[in-house]
Design an enzyme around this catalytic site. Structure first.
Site, PDB file in Angstrom:
ATOM      1  N   PRO A  16     -24.719  54.918  56.598  1.00 42.83           N
ATOM      2  CA  PRO A  16     -23.377  54.894  57.184  1.00 42.83           C
ATOM      3  C   PRO A  16     -22.441  55.888  56.505  1.00 42.83           C
ATOM      4  O   PRO A  16     -22.826  56.572  55.551  1.00 42.83           O
ATOM      5  CB  PRO A  16     -22.918  53.463  56.935  1.00 42.83           C
ATOM      6  CG  PRO A  16     -23.625  53.049  55.701  1.00 42.83           C
ATOM      7  CD  PRO A  16     -24.880  53.881  55.570  1.00 42.83           C
ATOM      8  N   CYS A  17     -21.219  55.952  57.011  1.00 39.34           N
ATOM      9  CA  CYS A  17     -20.169  56.808  56.482  1.00 39.34           C
ATOM     10  C   CYS A  17     -19.987  56.561  54.987  1.00 39.34           C
ATOM     11  O   CYS A  17     -20.009  55.415  54.574  1.00 39.34           O
ATOM     12  CB  CYS A  17     -18.879  56.487  57.233  1.00 39.34           C
ATOM     13  SG  CYS A  17     -17.447  57.374  56.694  1.00 39.34           S
ATOM     14  N   PRO A  18     -19.790  57.536  54.121  1.00 41.33           N
ATOM     15  CA  PRO A  18     -19.654  58.961  54.415  1.00 41.33           C
ATOM     16  C   PRO A  18     -20.951  59.734  54.218  1.00 41.33           C
ATOM     17  O   PRO A  18     -20.941  60.949  54.159  1.00 41.33           O
ATOM     18  CB  PRO A  18     -18.654  59.393  53.336  1.00 41.33           C
ATOM     19  CG  PRO A  18     -19.074  58.603  52.139  1.00 41.33           C
ATOM     20  CD  PRO A  18     -19.588  57.274  52.675  1.00 41.33           C
ATOM     21  N   MET A  19     -22.070  59.011  54.107  1.00 44.01           N
ATOM     22  CA  MET A  19     -23.318  59.665  53.709  1.00 44.01           C
ATOM     23  C   MET A  19     -23.816  60.762  54.653  1.00 44.01           C
ATOM     24  O   MET A  19     -24.304  61.788  54.170  1.00 44.01           O
ATOM     25  CB  MET A  19     -24.415  58.603  53.474  1.00 44.01           C
ATOM     26  CG  MET A  19     -24.084  57.614  52.364  1.00 44.01           C
ATOM     27  SD  MET A  19     -23.425  58.398  50.900  1.00 44.01           S
ATOM     28  CE  MET A  19     -24.884  59.236  50.306  1.00 44.01           C
TER      29      MET A  19
END
Lengths: 78, 182
Positions: A16-19
């Protein structure tokens, strides 16, 4: 559809964000200018995040293909 | 007519030359909060900005400074008030609580469990990414003094420095984005 000459596939499924953008920024340098990275992601936020990332970093999103996973084709421009 | 345009062009050029240098592609962020949710937001925005190719400077101040404490480090020689502050405030980022729905620890641990299940990066991972992507951390010297924190009890972070308000303002002035997480 998605007939791109892919130099590398980046599997970001499940992240998920920010990956997704963090991984993308780390990997863009691994291909040459003009080459294309295919990103596989399950994060719906990536659909708007990748174009924003590309705009900010001076690269280009060629195509986004909806599905499971979502496929995003990014061309390194610089 | 064309001479007119030329003079106008020359005037315009002179004006452009006289303009101050453009703002840098930089994010200046104040981290005032020491709450888990707000620290997560701060670190996600910071690492995201670094991924976007921006230079990132975070200023940790007030409650935010407690999140930079290293639970493994112990320092002595503190006065009574400093000891009290040290005891009352979270000892490091993993002891921080949610600003809402903490529910005596139940809410916070449920959120952490959920984050793990959803593969969301923890504060530990986000700090690692921040370190890797060159995010700078500047710590408010006055907050350190107020809370009685010593530099030796903070985490090992390569891009960490101590400063006052002027440093933040100077950075903010030349940044294209400024924000506060409070």
């Amino acid at each position: 559809m998605s007939n791109h000459d892919v130099a590398k596939t980046l599997d970001l499924k499940g992240l998920p964000c920010p990956m997704p953008v963090v991984k993308m920024s780390q990997e863009i340098g691994s291909v040459s200018v003009g080459q294309i990275i295919e990103v596989l992601t399950t994060d719906p936020g990536s659909i708007s995040d990748f174009p924003a990332w590309a705009k900010s970093t001076g690269n280009e999103v060629l195509e986004t293909v909806q599905g499971d996973p979502i496929k995003i084709y990014v061309k390194r421009l610089k | 007519m064309s001479a007119d345009v030329e003079t106008q062009l020359a005037e315009l050029r002179a004006k452009v030359d006289a303009m101050p240098a453009g703002k840098e592609n930089k994010l200046a962020m104040i981290v005032l909060s020491g709450d888990l949710d707000k620290l997560l937001a701060a670190m996600i925005i910071a690492t995201g900005a670094a991924a976007m190719g921006m230079k990132v400077v975070q200023f940790f101040t007030f409650w935010g400074t407690a999140a930079l404490r290293d639970p493994k480090k112990k320092v002595g020689g503190k006065d009574f008030m400093s000891k009290m502050f040290g005891w009352m405030l979270p000892k490091g980022r993993n002891k921080t609580k949610l600003s809402q729905m903490h529910m005596a620890g139940m809410g916070t641990s449920m959120l952490k469990g959920l984050m793990k299940k959803k593969n969301a990066p923890s504060l530990d991972q986000l700090f690692e990414i921040a370190e890797m992507t060159g995010v700078e951390i500047k710590v408010c010297e006055m907050s350190m003094g107020l809370m009685g924190f010593k530099r030796e009890e903070l985490i090992d972070y390569p891009n960490m420095d101590f400063c006052g308000v002027a440093t933040f303002l100077a950075e903010a002035q030349e940044s294209s984005i400024q924000m506060i997480i409070s």
